[in-house]
Design an enzyme around this catalytic site. Structure first.
Site, mmCIF file in Angstrom:
data_model
loop_
_atom_site.group_PDB
_atom_site.id
_atom_site.type_symbol
_atom_site.label_atom_id
_atom_site.label_comp_id
_atom_site.label_asym_id
_atom_site.label_seq_id
_atom_site.Cartn_x
_atom_site.Cartn_y
_atom_site.Cartn_z
ATOM 1 N N SER A 155 -70.106 40.808 15.449
ATOM 2 C CA SER A 155 -71.420 40.572 16.633
ATOM 3 C C SER A 155 -72.014 41.876 17.241
ATOM 4 C CB SER A 155 -70.736 39.716 17.453
ATOM 5 O OG SER A 155 -71.679 38.982 18.348
ATOM 6 N N ARG A 225 -71.232 31.068 30.329
ATOM 7 C CA ARG A 225 -69.986 31.067 29.351
ATOM 8 C C ARG A 225 -69.952 29.701 28.553
ATOM 9 N NH1 ARG A 225 -67.728 34.273 25.725
ATOM 10 N NH2 ARG A 225 -65.476 33.538 25.075
ATOM 11 N N ASP A 321 -72.913 30.009 10.937
ATOM 12 C CA ASP A 321 -73.318 31.138 11.986
ATOM 13 C C ASP A 321 -74.772 30.825 12.155
ATOM 14 O OD1 ASP A 321 -73.620 33.072 13.924
ATOM 15 O OD2 ASP A 321 -72.644 34.416 12.895
ATOM 16 N N HIS A 354 -70.360 31.217 14.479
ATOM 17 C CA HIS A 354 -70.350 32.618 14.885
ATOM 18 C C HIS A 354 -68.769 33.159 15.213
ATOM 19 C CE1 HIS A 354 -72.025 36.373 16.155
ATOM 20 N NE2 HIS A 354 -71.203 36.398 17.257
ATOM 21 N N ASP A 355 -67.993 32.450 15.757
ATOM 22 C CA ASP A 355 -66.746 32.627 16.158
ATOM 23 C C ASP A 355 -66.013 33.025 14.815
ATOM 24 O OD1 ASP A 355 -66.786 32.620 18.748
ATOM 25 O OD2 ASP A 355 -65.869 30.846 19.152
#
Length: 377
Positions: A155, A225, A321, A354-355
């Site tokens: 990232s 968040r 992602d 994405h994680d």
């Protein structure tokens, strides 16, 4: 369940102080500053086995292992880094750094400004990916590392690795750019701005100078968040984990938590607000927005911007992602190939969004292991 921690996995963070001011891309200057970092494995006699790991938005120097036997969980990339793991610390000396502007020990907005004796707060200068790379290079000089075997990150960390290949092409032999992009899309910039607006409009933000008032813009950081976490996950993962499951089995006909996904997001927001600094979140997201080597160095042409790069590359993306989609990684690959660079590219089939770069995926880890095994030290 009690976790028994192997004493060999304990690591002690270290602090390096730099008294030479750092001129930043913004035109501002950061005076004397401190960097917190940690090292895993031993640096060999030629200092040729060093790996630099660059952290993402909410990451830090704690990349693997434990700081104390009381820790509940290890560093954020522990499934990838360690003895016998894909990035094997029996072969490599792996270094993690908390970037300036961070909130885990390195000089940042919550640090004391020696001129005023008060926290930097709103006066802490904006920092960029280029600034972080310059600082990391200074640390490498301090540690006697003239060239890294590899620089890697996921990232925002992958963006730093890419910038290393541009700013200091002769100081890394390999570059691992994982789940990254050559610049943010308009949609990504928009997500970041909404997150920042949640923070700056919190009544407890006080223009960024909330430390002296002994308050924190917790609500804003919590919302930021929660928004970010939605973008890090894929729809498939959210659906399979939570679906439309009701927390209490029936509607309560109100605005409190009804669905399990709501409960999960609020938990993630609360946990993050307890451990992260709001000013740091603003700085990190702005650094993401500003990163664009094609615009800054290539007149909009990424191939021109990467002309200086001489390292070998491993570029990895993940199919689900949607924040840093595979086509963004392919832009990097094409630009590197335009310059005749050695590039390996993998698009990993993963449901984690994405994680995925943080997950212990067997195919992903095997690929990284195979690449790292061929690096000579």
């Amino acid at each position: 369940m009690t976790v028994v921690i192997d004493p060999a996995s304990l690591v002690t963070p270290q602090t390096a102080r730099f008294d030479t001011p750092l001129s930043l891309q913004s035109g501002a200057q950061l005076p004397a500053y401190e960097l917190v970092y940690e090292m895993h494995g031993e640096l060999n006699a030629r200092a040729s086995n060093a790996i630099l790991v660059c952290h993402a938005l909410s990451g830090n120097h704690h990349i693997a292992g434990y700081h104390s036997p009381a820790d509940k969980k290890p560093g954020w990339w522990d499934n990838l880094i360690g003895p016998g793991k894909p990035v094997d610390t029996r072969k490599f000396c792996v270094i993690g750094v908390n970037n300036p502007g961070g909130c885990h020990g390195s000089t940042g907005p919550a640090s004391i400004d020696p001129v005023t004796g008060q926290p930097w707060g709103s006066r802490f200068p904006l920092v960029t990916v280029e600034d972080w790379v310059a600082v990391q290079a200074r640390l490498a000089d301090r540690l006697g590392i003239s060239q890294f075997a590899a620089v890697m990150g996921g990232s925002l960390g992958g963006m730093q690795a890419l910038q290393w290949s541009i700013s200091h092409p002769g100081r890394l032999r390999h570059c691992l750019v994982i789940a990254a992009a050559p610049r943010l899309t308009a949609q990504n910039i928009a997500f970041n701005d909404v997150a920042r607006q949640a923070i700056v409009t919190d009544p407890d933000f006080h223009g960024g100078d909330y430390y002296a008032r002994q308050v924190t813009p917790r609500r804003g950081l919590r919302l930021a968040r929660m928004l970010g976490h939605i973008t890090y996950l894929s729809d498939d993962v959210m659906g399979s984990k939570f679906g439309r499951i009701l927390r209490n089995g029936a509607f309560s006909y109100g605005y409190d938590v009804e669905f399990e996904i709501e409960s999960y997001l609020r938990y993630q927001g609360d946990k993050f607000a307890d451990s992260f600094d709001a000013n740091t979140y603003l700085l990190m997201t702005r650094a993401l927005d500003y990163f664009d080597p094609a615009h800054r160095l290539g007149g909009g042409d990424l191939s021109r911007a990467l002309t200086a790069a001489v390292a070998d590359f491993l570029v990895i993306s993940f199919t689900t992602d949607w924040r840093f989609a595979p086509q963004r990684s392919r832009e990097i690959v094409h630009a590197l190939l335009d310059n005749g660079r050695n590039v390996s590219y993998a698009e990993i089939d993963s449901a984690h969004g994405h994680d995925a770069f943080l997950m212990p995926d067997a195919h992903y880890h095997a690929l990284v292991r195979a690449y790292m095994d061929r690096i000579d030290v």
